[in-house]
Design an enzyme around this catalytic site. Structure first.
Site, PDB file in Angstrom:
ATOM      1  N   PRO A  18      51.161  45.072  45.315  1.00 56.86           N
ATOM      2  CA  PRO A  18      49.943  45.345  46.061  1.00 56.86           C
ATOM      3  C   PRO A  18      49.575  46.830  46.070  1.00 56.86           C
ATOM      4  O   PRO A  18      50.432  47.689  45.903  1.00 56.86           O
ATOM      5  CB  PRO A  18      50.288  44.866  47.477  1.00 56.86           C
ATOM      6  CG  PRO A  18      51.767  44.945  47.556  1.00 56.86           C
ATOM      7  CD  PRO A  18      52.287  44.710  46.176  1.00 56.86           C
ATOM      8  N   ASP A  64      46.826  45.274  29.865  1.00 50.55           N
ATOM      9  CA  ASP A  64      46.132  44.538  30.931  1.00 50.55           C
ATOM     10  C   ASP A  64      44.791  45.193  31.236  1.00 50.55           C
ATOM     11  O   ASP A  64      44.433  45.398  32.382  1.00 50.55           O
ATOM     12  CB  ASP A  64      47.009  44.448  32.189  1.00 50.55           C
ATOM     13  CG  ASP A  64      46.519  43.372  33.164  1.00 50.55           C
ATOM     14  OD1 ASP A  64      45.685  42.540  32.761  1.00 50.55           O
ATOM     15  OD2 ASP A  64      46.962  43.373  34.315  1.00 50.55           O
TER      16      ASP A  64
END
Ligand code: NAG
Ligand code: NAG
Ligand code: NAG
Ligand code: NAG
Ligand code: NAG
Ligand code: NAG
Ligand code: NAG
Ligand code: NAG
Length: 814
Positions: free
Chosen positions: A510, A622
């Site tokens: 996160p 990514d």
């Protein structure tokens, strides 16, 4: 008076007949407190009674916060003598002696004093202090015998007249309040400081009290909750803290398992304790981590740097560490007196006080003179930095546990003895430099300027030969600055990783928004704990990532290491990510075509830098609109680069066991075979480009014409010659359509099936910037996503969602 008497009668009545808890705060000689009853302070904040700690079956007499949903015990009377039945009774005898009895007779705990008293009473005060008092004074108070908790107003210190010492000690464990070996208190050798110990071993020192704070922990200074009072006179020396606002609740507590001292504040909204700070809080806080004569600096690699005039003590260096745990030794034997000098190190925590000598009245000049005269004096400084500085502290022997602070207001200046040669070296270096420079300038500008320069450099030399040169210059050119943030600073900045501060969830953990004490906004990526990387590996990786610097890459400010927690700290991007604009029906209009084109070009340049221009050749793996952040001026910055390489697990050049990426962006050869290359990034870039032009997501795209995803749709329209239908309607109306069509063309080149056919990023950047003819694209690599990907290896999956997409990291079965 009468009502008071009546109340007293009622109380006696109740105590006699009831076991229920009674809201009284005082008991007198004829009364007693039995198991099941509680004494509650007048304002209802604290309660005294019998309790079971944790899952223990034993009973203890203690004090806890009365109104809190969970029981937080702050004081225990019979810490080492648990009661194993419910016959415990607390009584105050007419002599004033306080006894805790079981079975009517055995005293398991008592408190007494020598003074004679009349009508003593026992009272629980609003501060949580349990006192035995008569009309005039307190005869005994629990604040003098604390357990593991320091409450506001409690004095932790030493009575210098009697030698009576007040220290806190941790509970053995959650079930057992008996004193363990973690203790905390004031230690006064010559100058006072707070010390946290495990047995006789020091774990953490606060540094000397220097008038306005401790030299090693001043970060609490501007906090809204409490102030620290420290008193040091000939009668006593003690530490205490007071609340700035009485409605705030704050406590300091020791934890045996973690070996730390923590400060909590009560959050009345959530009815929980918030961790406010912790000591030790980071690597350099730990006592003596660098060994003697070294300076620990959190933003340096290695953390430990020898002080000027010292070299690493290789004989004691541990074989598997890059630090200098053996510490440092003098680089040469000191030729005492003849030319020894002092240099100033700024903003440090004062060294260990075991070999300190202090005088409160001497000034710095006398201090220096005295230190200079005695060869074994290694360092000196002021004892008190307020009012321009006063007092003298000198160290005889090794300098242990020095740490460097960054902030101007932290730490203090320390003057350390260096051999004459060190000072000479500095002078000579300056002279050399001056000569070289002077020659060059002479050749260029002529005699006049040379004269001027010599005049100036002479002046400079003179100033520096005073011996007050600053040490921190010489190391600046070493590595780039990469800060190591303290865990406490990060928890504070992110509001204890509050979900309100959470910006999103990426593939590696996160991300939280934070605000440092200096007001700087940051984004903190809390890496998933599974990476299993060692400390040094992690530091090296972070160092590598930090070296990647480009205006289209998010800047890594530093990292934070705490236990097995690893965090990366980035600059904060106020406009969040690109996807929050282009896929948002209202916000998409903020990004006009010309802005979007600039963004596309910026991303291409950033990616080119990663692929080619940086020393490392990073494959992003990514890349997606969610990983492109926008700064205030809408400049794109690629984020999460280097992550796959560094934290994605085992891999070779071209093949990875762990697939990191996002559905909808992965090149076919990568998604199915785990083969990645710079060309798989080019594929992702092509998708990203299409999404920016069309305002639609590749994945989750359905069209009446049967296209399963955006590439298929774009390819179909391209073959039909209707490419302009791909473009977001709102862009068509107010943009350069040929430029958009060119971008669609480029994106189709990027997403071609075969990696070798795709252009590399340098070609892409060229194509974007020119109007030359482009080659025709071959059929794109479609991916059928309908089949759950990698379902047969789902047991090892570690999926984490990022908005509507899924970031994957799949362990391929081998
Ligand atoms: C419980 O208390 C009784 C009476 O004081 C004592 O004899 C016994 O040993 C105690 N048991 C334990 C486990 O401490
Ligand atoms: C304690 O003393 C009281 C009164 O003196 C008596 O009633 C009670 O039984 C005693 N309890 C024990 C456990 O001896
Ligand atoms: C109370 O008095 C007893 C006997 O004089 C002594 O052993 C004990 O240590 C004293 N307790 C305190 C807390 O001073
Ligand atoms: C100490 O910290 C550990 C880990 O956070 C926690 O589980 C434990 O309950 C704490 N112990 C005490 C006595 O607070
Ligand atoms: C004290 O704290 C309370 C609750 O947090 C707040 O409402 C109040 O304004 C504060 N008072 C002062 C003087 O700061
Ligand atoms: C080297 O590392 C191992 C395991 O990490 C540790 O057990 C050992 O004590 C270390 N050796 C030294 C000299 O620090
Ligand atoms: C401390 O310094 C003062 C002033 O220089 C001096 O008078 C005094 O004797 C010193 N105290 C000690 C213990 O040296
Ligand atoms: C230097 O200081 C140390 C420690 O105070 C003392 O023992 C020693 O006698 C001093 N030496 C001289 C020459 O003053």
């Amino acid at each position: 008076m009468e009502t008071g008497f009546f109340f007293y009668i009622v109380c006696c009545f109740l105590i006699f007949f009831s076991k229920a808890s009674i809201a009284i705060d005082t008991i007198s000689v004829s009364e007693s407190l039995t198991d099941g009853m509680t004494l509650v302070s007048n304002d209802g904040s604290f309660a005294l009674g019998f309790f079971f700690p944790g899952s223990s079956k034993s009973r203890y007499l203690g004090i806890w916060y009365h109104n809190h949903p969970m029981q937080t015990v702050v004081w225990v009377a019979n810490r080492i003598t648990p009661i194993n039945d419910s016959t415990g009774v607390l009584k105050i005898q007419s002599s004033g002696k306080l006894v805790l009895q079981v079975q009517n007779t055995t005293a398991v705990w008592s408190a007494n004093w020598t003074a004679t008293v009349e009508n003593p009473v026992l009272q629980l005060l609003d501060s949580g202090n349990l006192v035995v008092r008569d009309e005039k004074r307190y005869l005994w108070q629990s604040f003098d015998y604390p357990s593991d908790t320091i409450l506001p107003g409690m004095k932790i210190g030493v009575d210098l007249r009697t030698g009576f010492q007040i220290r806190v000690s941790a509970w053995k464990n959650w079930d057992d309040p008996s004193p363990a070996d973690i203790t905390y208190g004031v230690e006064l050798v010559e100058g006072p400081e707070m010390v946290l110990r495990k047995g006789s071993e020091k774990l953490y020192r606060s540094g000397l009290w220097i008038g306005n704070g401790f030299s090693g922990s001043q970060d609490y200074r501007s906090n809204p909750f409490f102030v620290i009072n420290f008193v040091w006179n000939k009668n006593e020396v003690y530490y205490t803290f007071l609340l700035k606002n009485e409605s705030v609740t704050s406590r300091l507590v020791l934890n045996q398992t973690e070996g730390v001292r923590k400060r909590y504040t009560w959050n009345p909204e959530t009815q929980t304790w918030n961790l406010f700070s912790m000591r030790p809080s980071d690597y350099c806080d730990t006592y003596g981590v660098c060994g003697p004569n070294a300076n620990c600096e959190n933003n340096k690699f290695p953390f430990c740097q020898c002080l000027t005039g010292f070299t690493p003590d290789w004989s004691k260096r541990s074989s598997n560490s890059s630090e200098y745990p053996g510490g440092c030794i003098r680089s040469e034997l000191q030729n005492c007196m003849r030319g020894d000098g002092f240099i100033r190190i700024r903003r440090v925590k004062t060294p260990d006080t075991t070999n300190l000598w202090a005088n409160k009245t001497m000034n710095l000049k006398e201090c220096r003179a005295r230190c200079w005269r005695n060869c074994s004096c290694l360092a000196y400084t002021n004892l008190d930095v307020t009012k321009g500085g006063s007092g003298c502290a000198m160290w005889f022997g090794d300098l242990i546990d020095i740490r460097q602070f960054q902030s101007e207001s932290d730490g203090m200046d320390l003057y350390i003895r260096v051999p004459a040669s060190e000072i000479e070296l500095k002078k000579r270096a300056n002279v050399k430099l001056a000569i070289i420079l002077a020659t060059v300038i002479a050749a260029l500008l002529g005699i006049l300027l040379v004269v001027c320069y010599i005049c100036r450099s002479k002046k400079k030399l003179k100033a520096e030969s005073e011996g007050n040169n600053v040490n921190d210059k010489e190391s600046e050119d070493e590595d780039l600055e990469l800060a190591i943030f303290g865990f406490a600073a990060i928890t504070k900045a992110t509001n204890n990783f509050s979900f309100r501060n959470k910006l999103g969830q990426g593939g590696f953990g996160p991300v939280y928004k934070g605000k440092l004490a200096n007001g700087q906004e940051i984004a903190v990526k809390r890496l998933s704990k599974s990476s299993g990387q060692g400390l040094n590996e992690f530091k090296n990786e972070v160092k590598l990532i930090a070296k990647l610097q480009h205006r289209n890459l998010v800047k890594l400010l530093g990292c934070c290491i705490y236990g097995d927690e690893r965090m990366l700290v980035y600059e904060y991007m106020p406009n969040r990510s690109l996807d929050s604009f282009i896929f948002d029906q209202t916000k998409r209009e903020v990004l006009t075509w010309s802005t979007r084109f600039q963004i596309i070009c910026g991303i291409a340049r950033g990616l080119l830098y990663l692929h080619q221009d940086s020393r490392l050749r990073i494959i992003h793996r990514d890349l997606k609109v969610g990983n492109v952040l926008l700064d205030r001026e809408m400049n794109p910055k690629i984020s999460d680069f280097g992550m796959a390489r560094s934290f994605g697990g085992d891999q070779t050049e071209a093949n990875t066991r762990r697939i990191v990426g996002t559905y909808g962006y992965m090149a076919p050869e990568y998604a199915t075979d785990g083969l990645f290359s710079i060309k798989s990034d080019v594929f992702s870039f092509g998708i990203l480009l299409l999404e920016v032009i069309s305002g639609r997501k590749n994945r989750g795209f359905y069209h009446a014409n049967g296209s399963g995803n955006l590439i298929e749709h774009a390819w179909r329209l391209w073959t039909e010659g209707n490419s302009s239908d791909v473009v977001d309607d709102f862009l068509v109306e107010n943009g350069d359509l040929p430029e958009m069509l060119r971008c669609i063309h480029i994106s189709l080149l990027c997403v071609q099936q075969h990696p070798e056919e795709r252009p590399d990023m340098s070609s892409v950047v060229l194509m974007l910037g020119s109007r030359n003819e482009l080659p025709s694209p071959q059929q794109p690599g479609f991916l059928v996503y309908n089949r759950p990907f990698g379902a047969d290896s789902s047991s090892g999956n570690d999926k984490s969602s990022s908005r509507n997409e899924i970031s994957l990291s799949i362990l391929e079965a081998r």
